[in-house]
Design a protein around this motif. Structure first.
Motif, PDB file in Angstrom:
ATOM      1  N   ALA A 125      -9.355  17.484  14.676  1.00  0.00           N
ATOM      2  CA  ALA A 125     -10.482  17.833  15.560  1.00  0.00           C
ATOM      3  C   ALA A 125     -11.802  17.857  14.784  1.00  0.00           C
ATOM      4  O   ALA A 125     -12.853  17.524  15.327  1.00  0.00           O
ATOM      5  CB  ALA A 125     -10.230  19.187  16.222  1.00  0.00           C
ATOM      6  N   HIS A 126     -11.736  18.229  13.520  1.00  0.00           N
ATOM      7  CA  HIS A 126     -12.950  18.276  12.691  1.00  0.00           C
ATOM      8  C   HIS A 126     -13.474  16.861  12.430  1.00  0.00           C
ATOM      9  O   HIS A 126     -14.672  16.627  12.359  1.00  0.00           O
ATOM     10  CB  HIS A 126     -12.620  18.994  11.378  1.00  0.00           C
ATOM     11  CG  HIS A 126     -13.798  19.279  10.525  1.00  0.00           C
ATOM     12  ND1 HIS A 126     -14.885  19.979  10.974  1.00  0.00           N
ATOM     13  CD2 HIS A 126     -14.076  18.951   9.236  1.00  0.00           C
ATOM     14  CE1 HIS A 126     -15.780  20.073  10.010  1.00  0.00           C
ATOM     15  NE2 HIS A 126     -15.318  19.452   8.945  1.00  0.00           N
ATOM     16  N   ALA A 127     -12.545  15.905  12.276  1.00  0.00           N
ATOM     17  CA  ALA A 127     -12.885  14.474  12.185  1.00  0.00           C
ATOM     18  C   ALA A 127     -13.856  14.137  11.060  1.00  0.00           C
ATOM     19  O   ALA A 127     -14.799  13.354  11.249  1.00  0.00           O
ATOM     20  CB  ALA A 127     -13.432  13.969  13.528  1.00  0.00           C
ATOM     21  N   ASP A 128     -13.603  14.713   9.903  1.00  0.00           N
ATOM     22  CA  ASP A 128     -14.375  14.321   8.725  1.00  0.00           C
ATOM     23  C   ASP A 128     -13.965  12.887   8.362  1.00  0.00           C
ATOM     24  O   ASP A 128     -12.767  12.609   8.202  1.00  0.00           O
ATOM     25  CB  ASP A 128     -14.040  15.283   7.577  1.00  0.00           C
ATOM     26  CG  ASP A 128     -14.959  15.107   6.385  1.00  0.00           C
ATOM     27  OD1 ASP A 128     -15.283  13.941   6.059  1.00  0.00           O
ATOM     28  OD2 ASP A 128     -15.353  16.117   5.784  1.00  0.00           O
ATOM     29  N   PRO A 129     -14.915  11.964   8.229  1.00  0.00           N
ATOM     30  CA  PRO A 129     -14.525  10.577   7.929  1.00  0.00           C
ATOM     31  C   PRO A 129     -13.863  10.426   6.563  1.00  0.00           C
ATOM     32  O   PRO A 129     -13.221   9.409   6.296  1.00  0.00           O
ATOM     33  CB  PRO A 129     -15.849   9.804   7.975  1.00  0.00           C
ATOM     34  CG  PRO A 129     -16.926  10.827   7.861  1.00  0.00           C
ATOM     35  CD  PRO A 129     -16.364  12.123   8.380  1.00  0.00           C
ATOM     36  N   ALA A 130     -13.997  11.446   5.695  1.00  0.00           N
ATOM     37  CA  ALA A 130     -13.354  11.389   4.373  1.00  0.00           C
ATOM     38  C   ALA A 130     -12.003  12.090   4.373  1.00  0.00           C
ATOM     39  O   ALA A 130     -11.360  12.162   3.329  1.00  0.00           O
ATOM     40  CB  ALA A 130     -14.273  12.024   3.329  1.00  0.00           C
ATOM     41  N   ALA A 131     -11.565  12.602   5.508  1.00  0.00           N
ATOM     42  CA  ALA A 131     -10.283  13.314   5.562  1.00  0.00           C
ATOM     43  C   ALA A 131      -9.118  12.330   5.601  1.00  0.00           C
ATOM     44  O   ALA A 131      -9.245  11.222   6.138  1.00  0.00           O
ATOM     45  CB  ALA A 131     -10.244  14.233   6.777  1.00  0.00           C
ATOM     46  N   GLU A 132      -7.993  12.773   5.051  1.00  0.00           N
ATOM     47  CA  GLU A 132      -6.829  11.891   4.929  1.00  0.00           C
ATOM     48  C   GLU A 132      -6.066  11.740   6.244  1.00  0.00           C
ATOM     49  O   GLU A 132      -5.667  10.623   6.619  1.00  0.00           O
ATOM     50  CB  GLU A 132      -5.858  12.427   3.864  1.00  0.00           C
ATOM     51  CG  GLU A 132      -6.338  12.294   2.423  1.00  0.00           C
ATOM     52  CD  GLU A 132      -7.357  13.349   1.996  1.00  0.00           C
ATOM     53  OE1 GLU A 132      -7.678  14.247   2.807  1.00  0.00           O
ATOM     54  OE2 GLU A 132      -7.864  13.265   0.864  1.00  0.00           O
ATOM     55  N   LEU A 133      -5.833  12.867   6.941  1.00  0.00           N
ATOM     56  CA  LEU A 133      -4.913  12.808   8.083  1.00  0.00           C
ATOM     57  C   LEU A 133      -5.407  11.952   9.250  1.00  0.00           C
ATOM     58  O   LEU A 133      -4.601  11.273   9.892  1.00  0.00           O
ATOM     59  CB  LEU A 133      -4.566  14.232   8.549  1.00  0.00           C
ATOM     60  CG  LEU A 133      -3.729  15.023   7.532  1.00  0.00           C
ATOM     61  CD1 LEU A 133      -3.450  16.443   8.026  1.00  0.00           C
ATOM     62  CD2 LEU A 133      -2.406  14.313   7.231  1.00  0.00           C
ATOM     63  N   PRO A 134      -6.701  11.925   9.545  1.00  0.00           N
ATOM     64  CA  PRO A 134      -7.128  11.018  10.630  1.00  0.00           C
ATOM     65  C   PRO A 134      -6.740   9.563  10.354  1.00  0.00           C
ATOM     66  O   PRO A 134      -6.230   8.866  11.251  1.00  0.00           O
ATOM     67  CB  PRO A 134      -8.657  11.215  10.650  1.00  0.00           C
ATOM     68  CG  PRO A 134      -8.837  12.630  10.186  1.00  0.00           C
ATOM     69  CD  PRO A 134      -7.798  12.815   9.112  1.00  0.00           C
ATOM     70  N   ALA A 135      -6.931   9.103   9.122  1.00  0.00           N
ATOM     71  CA  ALA A 135      -6.560   7.712   8.797  1.00  0.00           C
ATOM     72  C   ALA A 135      -5.051   7.518   8.887  1.00  0.00           C
ATOM     73  O   ALA A 135      -4.565   6.500   9.406  1.00  0.00           O
ATOM     74  CB  ALA A 135      -7.065   7.347   7.399  1.00  0.00           C
TER      75      ALA A 135
END
Ligand code: FAD
Length: 308
Positions: A125-135
């Motif tokens: 939900a935070h959707a940081d573009p540098a976060a691992e789990l979204p990718a």
């Protein structure tokens, strides 16, 4: 000597609610609308509040809702509750068995103390573009369950991330479940990233899910990238280049070159120029594809180093 104003280190006043059930939480969120924010692990929200970058009038704490934390293998899928902690996922046998890409990526998420509190729902939900789990979720073609008083929606990971720290989650909505399709024995995975120090947000990262037919032909090749745009990016070129072919090292190199040149337009900042990020992406795409094809999910350095 003049004094410069100090940044605040305490949050603005807020009202706090701690519902025990999902129903209660959704009722509170519906009632307060955009004045309220859900609180999960607090590892991103609380620092933002302390710096007054976020000033929600009301916090709806999800931590007492036990029913939102689970790992459940189900017919052909793995179901993860939105409030499941990173550390739980990292150590869970069903995650290792049915979604090994998640297990491979989690040691790269921050540090153990942060993973002990942080949740998968909060990270997505935070959707940081540098976060691992979204990718990772893009590579695994996951689907997210969004619930509100108005009803339930299912959103593909590919449609969920809409911009910098932006998703399709609106006020009043909770990400309650992540559904990951289980893949067969011919599927392989790999994750890797480059950061200045282990645990830092990555300068660039890549997650791969590859399925090979019995004769070695590539049936599926999904590579998702982080930290090279305003949101996680699923490469079109990798799939276009590799599916239907035997992924030789030359084919992998060409696919990585095409993806780095055509799928992304990385931002430059104080940590890395755009050109450098593109080059990192090129190397990482090649690496994760080759590791997935060779069935070698864990980067060599993580076997001996790290903080697990
Ligand atoms: P919170 O901070 O509680 O919430 C984050 C946002 O999501 C808030 O807007 C909140 O309202 C919303 N939200 C939370 N849960 C839900 C839900 N179920 N439905 C709808 N909205 C929800 N992350 C990485 O990926 N990689 C890193 O390398 C990394 N490094 C970090 C280093 C440091 C020093 C710190 C403090 C954090 C780091 N993080 C990193 C972030 C960490 O992984 C967080 O756990 C994660 O981003 C947010 O998860 P959370 O559960 O703490 O969410």
């Amino acid at each position: 000597m003049g004094s410069s104003p100090q940044p605040p280190v305490k949050p603005a006043p807020f009202e706090y609610h701690s519902p025990r059930t999902l129903d209660e939480a959704l009722t509170l969120l519906a009632e307060f609308g955009s004045d309220a924010k859900p609180l999960a692990g607090g590892q991103s929200l609380i620092p933002a509040m302390n710096f007054r970058l976020a000033t929600p009038a009301i916090l709806v704490d999800l931590n007492s809702i036990a029913a939102l934390a689970f790992v459940t293998p189900d017919a052909g899928v793995l179901r993860l509750g939105g409030m499941t902690r990173h550390r739980t996922l990292e150590r869970d046998r069903n995650v290792a068995r049915f979604a090994p890409l998640v297990s491979a990526a989690l040691p790269f998420v921050a540090h153990p103390a942060i993973r002990t509190r942080g949740t998968i729902g909060g990270s997505l939900a935070h959707a940081d573009p540098a976060a691992e789990l979204p990718a990772v979720m893009l590579a695994l073609n996951a689907t997210f369950t969004l619930q509100s008083r108005a009803g339930t929606r299912h959103v593909r990971a590919t449609d969920f991330f809409t911009g910098l720290f932006m998703t399709t989650v609106e006020p009043g909505v909770l990400l309650t479940e992540i559904v990951i399709p289980q893949r067969g024995a011919r599927s392989r995975f790999a994750f890797d990233e480059i950061s200045r120090r282990h645990g830092d947000y990555a300068l660039a990262g890549a997650a791969a899910a590859v399925t090979l037919d019995a004769d070695g032909t590539c049936a599926e090749a999904r590579v998702a990238l982080l930290s090279v745009g305003d949101r996680p990016i699923l490469s079109e070129q990798v799939s276009r280049r590799l599916v239907g072919r035997v992924p030789s090292p030359e084919a992998v190199r060409d696919a990585a070159d095409d993806a780095a040149d055509r799928d992304i337009d990385p931002p430059g900042d104080i940590h890395a120029s755009s050109r450098y990020r593109r080059q990192l992406a090129r190397v990482l795409i090649r690496r994760v594809l080759q590791r997935a094809i060779d069935n070698d999910a864990v980067p060599r350095e993580s076997r001996t180093g790290g903080d697990a």
